[in-house]
Design a protein around this motif. Sequence first.
Motif, PDB file in Angstrom:
ATOM      1  N   GLN B 301       0.711  -1.250  -0.026  1.00 15.21           N
ATOM      2  CA  GLN B 301      -0.114   0.211   0.111  1.00 15.21           C
ATOM      3  C   GLN B 301       0.852   1.131  -0.117  1.00 15.21           C
ATOM      4  O   GLN B 301       0.429   2.407  -0.429  1.00 15.21           O
ATOM      5  N   ARG B 302       2.069   0.864   0.350  1.00 13.28           N
ATOM      6  CA  ARG B 302       2.804   2.345   0.529  1.00 13.28           C
ATOM      7  C   ARG B 302       3.752   2.474  -0.824  1.00 13.28           C
ATOM      8  O   ARG B 302       3.841   3.800  -0.932  1.00 13.28           O
ATOM      9  N   PHE B 303       4.033   1.667  -1.501  1.00 13.78           N
ATOM     10  CA  PHE B 303       5.217   1.692  -2.696  1.00 13.78           C
ATOM     11  C   PHE B 303       4.274   1.221  -3.793  1.00 13.78           C
ATOM     12  O   PHE B 303       3.356   0.470  -3.936  1.00 13.78           O
ATOM     13  N   ASP B 304       4.832   1.410  -5.000  1.00 11.55           N
ATOM     14  CA  ASP B 304       4.329   1.048  -6.308  1.00 11.55           C
ATOM     15  C   ASP B 304       5.045  -0.334  -6.518  1.00 11.55           C
ATOM     16  O   ASP B 304       6.104  -0.447  -6.604  1.00 11.55           O
ATOM     17  N   VAL B 305       4.071  -1.201  -6.549  1.00  7.71           N
ATOM     18  CA  VAL B 305       4.719  -2.597  -6.798  1.00  7.71           C
ATOM     19  C   VAL B 305       4.653  -3.068  -8.212  1.00  7.71           C
ATOM     20  O   VAL B 305       3.553  -2.832  -8.812  1.00  7.71           O
ATOM     21  N   PRO B 306       5.652  -3.610  -8.691  1.00  5.17           N
ATOM     22  CA  PRO B 306       5.513  -3.684 -10.404  1.00  5.17           C
ATOM     23  C   PRO B 306       4.422  -4.843 -10.542  1.00  5.17           C
ATOM     24  O   PRO B 306       3.958  -5.013 -11.621  1.00  5.17           O
ATOM     25  N   GLU B 307       4.012  -5.873  -9.796  1.00 10.31           N
ATOM     26  CA  GLU B 307       3.103  -7.206 -10.158  1.00 10.31           C
ATOM     27  C   GLU B 307       3.614  -7.832 -11.263  1.00 10.31           C
ATOM     28  O   GLU B 307       2.993  -7.907 -12.162  1.00 10.31           O
ATOM     29  N   THR B 308       4.887  -8.254 -11.070  1.00  3.62           N
ATOM     30  CA  THR B 308       5.520  -9.070 -12.089  1.00  3.62           C
ATOM     31  C   THR B 308       5.009 -10.490 -12.028  1.00  3.62           C
ATOM     32  O   THR B 308       4.491 -10.923 -11.036  1.00  3.62           O
ATOM     33  N   ARG B 309       4.668 -10.991 -13.190  1.00  5.40           N
ATOM     34  CA  ARG B 309       4.194 -12.265 -13.292  1.00  5.40           C
ATOM     35  C   ARG B 309       5.176 -13.060 -14.347  1.00  5.40           C
ATOM     36  O   ARG B 309       5.238 -12.654 -15.317  1.00  5.40           O
ATOM     37  N   VAL B 310       5.703 -14.177 -13.762  1.00  7.88           N
ATOM     38  CA  VAL B 310       6.757 -14.873 -14.505  1.00  7.88           C
ATOM     39  C   VAL B 310       6.370 -16.370 -14.541  1.00  7.88           C
ATOM     40  O   VAL B 310       5.949 -16.825 -13.619  1.00  7.88           O
ATOM     41  N   ALA B 311       6.569 -17.168 -15.636  1.00  7.81           N
ATOM     42  CA  ALA B 311       6.354 -18.419 -15.811  1.00  7.81           C
ATOM     43  C   ALA B 311       7.617 -19.279 -15.081  1.00  7.81           C
ATOM     44  O   ALA B 311       8.752 -18.465 -15.495  1.00  7.81           O
ATOM     45  N   ASP B 312       7.451 -20.277 -14.729  1.00 15.01           N
ATOM     46  CA  ASP B 312       8.654 -21.150 -14.343  1.00 15.01           C
ATOM     47  C   ASP B 312       9.277 -21.689 -15.530  1.00 15.01           C
ATOM     48  O   ASP B 312       8.876 -21.447 -16.459  1.00 15.01           O
ATOM     49  N   PRO B 313      10.584 -21.761 -15.312  1.00 14.67           N
ATOM     50  CA  PRO B 313      11.395 -22.133 -16.203  1.00 14.67           C
ATOM     51  C   PRO B 313      10.600 -23.494 -17.002  1.00 14.67           C
ATOM     52  O   PRO B 313      10.102 -24.450 -16.326  1.00 14.67           O
ATOM     53  N   LYS B 314      11.075 -23.401 -18.253  1.00 14.60           N
ATOM     54  CA  LYS B 314       9.983 -24.279 -19.095  1.00 14.60           C
ATOM     55  C   LYS B 314       9.826 -25.670 -18.547  1.00 14.60           C
ATOM     56  O   LYS B 314       9.169 -26.615 -18.339  1.00 14.60           O
ATOM     57  N   ALA B 315      11.301 -26.290 -18.386  1.00 15.61           N
ATOM     58  CA  ALA B 315      11.231 -28.043 -18.180  1.00 15.61           C
ATOM     59  C   ALA B 315      10.922 -28.014 -16.697  1.00 15.61           C
ATOM     60  O   ALA B 315      10.711 -29.323 -16.437  1.00 15.61           O
ATOM     61  N   ALA B 316      10.962 -27.213 -15.990  1.00 14.64           N
ATOM     62  CA  ALA B 316      10.676 -27.237 -14.483  1.00 14.64           C
ATOM     63  C   ALA B 316       9.449 -27.671 -14.410  1.00 14.64           C
ATOM     64  O   ALA B 316       8.353 -27.053 -14.903  1.00 14.64           O
ATOM     65  N   GLN B 317       9.225 -28.658 -13.462  1.00  8.98           N
ATOM     66  CA  GLN B 317       7.846 -29.352 -13.287  1.00  8.98           C
ATOM     67  C   GLN B 317       7.439 -29.067 -11.725  1.00  8.98           C
ATOM     68  O   GLN B 317       6.576 -29.895 -11.040  1.00  8.98           O
ATOM     69  N   CYS B 318       7.915 -28.106 -10.971  1.00 11.09           N
ATOM     70  CA  CYS B 318       7.725 -27.804  -9.732  1.00 11.09           C
ATOM     71  C   CYS B 318       6.077 -27.919  -9.345  1.00 11.09           C
ATOM     72  O   CYS B 318       5.500 -28.327  -8.307  1.00 11.09           O
ATOM     73  N   GLY B 319       5.206 -27.012 -10.470  1.00 13.69           N
ATOM     74  CA  GLY B 319       3.742 -27.266 -10.135  1.00 13.69           C
ATOM     75  C   GLY B 319       3.354 -28.715 -10.016  1.00 13.69           C
ATOM     76  O   GLY B 319       2.526 -28.801  -8.899  1.00 13.69           O
ATOM     77  N   GLU B 320       3.565 -29.522 -10.921  1.00 15.51           N
ATOM     78  CA  GLU B 320       3.255 -31.018 -10.815  1.00 15.51           C
ATOM     79  C   GLU B 320       3.417 -31.747  -9.576  1.00 15.51           C
ATOM     80  O   GLU B 320       2.972 -32.502  -8.722  1.00 15.51           O
TER      81      GLU B 320
END
Lengths: 111, 377
Positions: B301-320
Amino acid sequence: MCLAIPGKIVSLVPDEPHLGVVEVTGVRRRVDLGLLVEDMPKIGDWVLIHVGFAMSRISEQDATEQMQLLTMLGEGEAAMNEVRGYGLEERGDFRTGEKHRLGTGKTPTVQ
Amino acid sequence: MRFVDEFRDPGLITKAVEEIHRLAQPGRHYRIMEVCGGHTHAIYRFGLKDILPEDIELIHGPGCPVCVLPMGRIDDGLALAQKNGTIFAAFGDMMRVPGTHGSPFEHKARGTDVRIVYSPADALQIARKNPKRHVIFFAIGFETTAPSTALTLMHAKREAIRNFSVFCNHVTIVPAIRAILDSPDMRLDAFIGPGHVSTVIGCRPYEWIARAEGKPVVTSGFEPLDLLQSIVMLLRQLRAGEARVENQYKRVVPWEGNRAALKAMAEVFELRPHFEWRGLGFISQSALRIRKEYADWDSEQRFDVPETRVADPKAAQCGEVLKGVLKPAQCKLFGKECTPEHPIGALMVSSEGSCAAYYNYEYRKTASLVTEISSVA
Ligand code: SF4
């Protein structure tokens, strides 16, 4: 960081009722007791500590077993580093000469 | 026999293992999720898998705070830290977690003032001692940790410490369990409920899992005997066709939770409408943000947050892996590009991450305890 560290309350901090000094394997640090206000621990009681805050009261036996568990998980060293790292000792604490009434019972040790 | 001797009543361990073998119905495959990363670590460390019947499969859940944080949040936090004179404080667990432009440690090497703290109270203490600098505490964790951040914010407000703010990434466990149960590729029979999260929230929040989903839940301690007893309790329920919430960890977990902790959380935090989780995507009402009353101590609330969204590295299957759909070793990068020394995903960083736990205890095969327990069982 999910695992909690057992410590024994060795003194309460005058004028700062939400703080207590715990001892974990010989190391003493201030921790915040604010999460236990409904069931305030007394000197000599054992608590589980998580990120510098006492989060529940436990028995002495449970404390010993929790320390063994940390050791066996290979987290004993990390736990002690964490306790040593708690920075709250800086605002005038036991090292400034404040006396402690030590409870009885042995402190669990990290092998 | 080191393993058995050092814990409570070795006889009970043997009994519990025998009971598990007796209760497991032949021909039935059991999929039990341990929600908490601390349990995952303990299960690998003690080689429990090897003394359980083959048909009991333990699936690792999402309860590792570092692992579930999407990379964009790390980038955002570090972006705020670039502002002149800012001190970025975070737990040690965060330090090696990769962001798009490197981990907090790598940022430190490039000149950002990054400090490891062991407690949110220490971050506030840094602010007290450096009144001319702004301290951002990068808060992570489930309900175990959120109350401590809440109390710290209450102290900051009471003392009117203006050079301190929290970048809040606290998440709540129950919506994540719901998301996993809703996921079509997931079939689970029962849950080993988290230990220390439950000291705060108690056991009631899990009741819907039993009632609406028909799956037993047992909140469990972290010792081998605790975990084995919890599995016995789950199998008994499954065998009787029941689904209830039971508390194996009574010595630490009160059924109703910790009222003072819940009160502190309610004072400072409110639910976010939705929050992104690594691997699980956006989950509604699954995370906490700081209330308006504490806006001055909220980095967002105090600062401007860039709100970055990045995908995980392609081969990484952390989600699964995080969802329990894949085992750590099934990720293409496991043990090759991604190791605890050179982690690509966060699950390889934290000791509670299933990839790191699997790598350290299974892959390296250093745990010889397994054979010792098997000889008892
Ligand atoms: S091995 Fe690395 S990249 Fe693959 S799932 Fe695990 S942490 Fe992610």
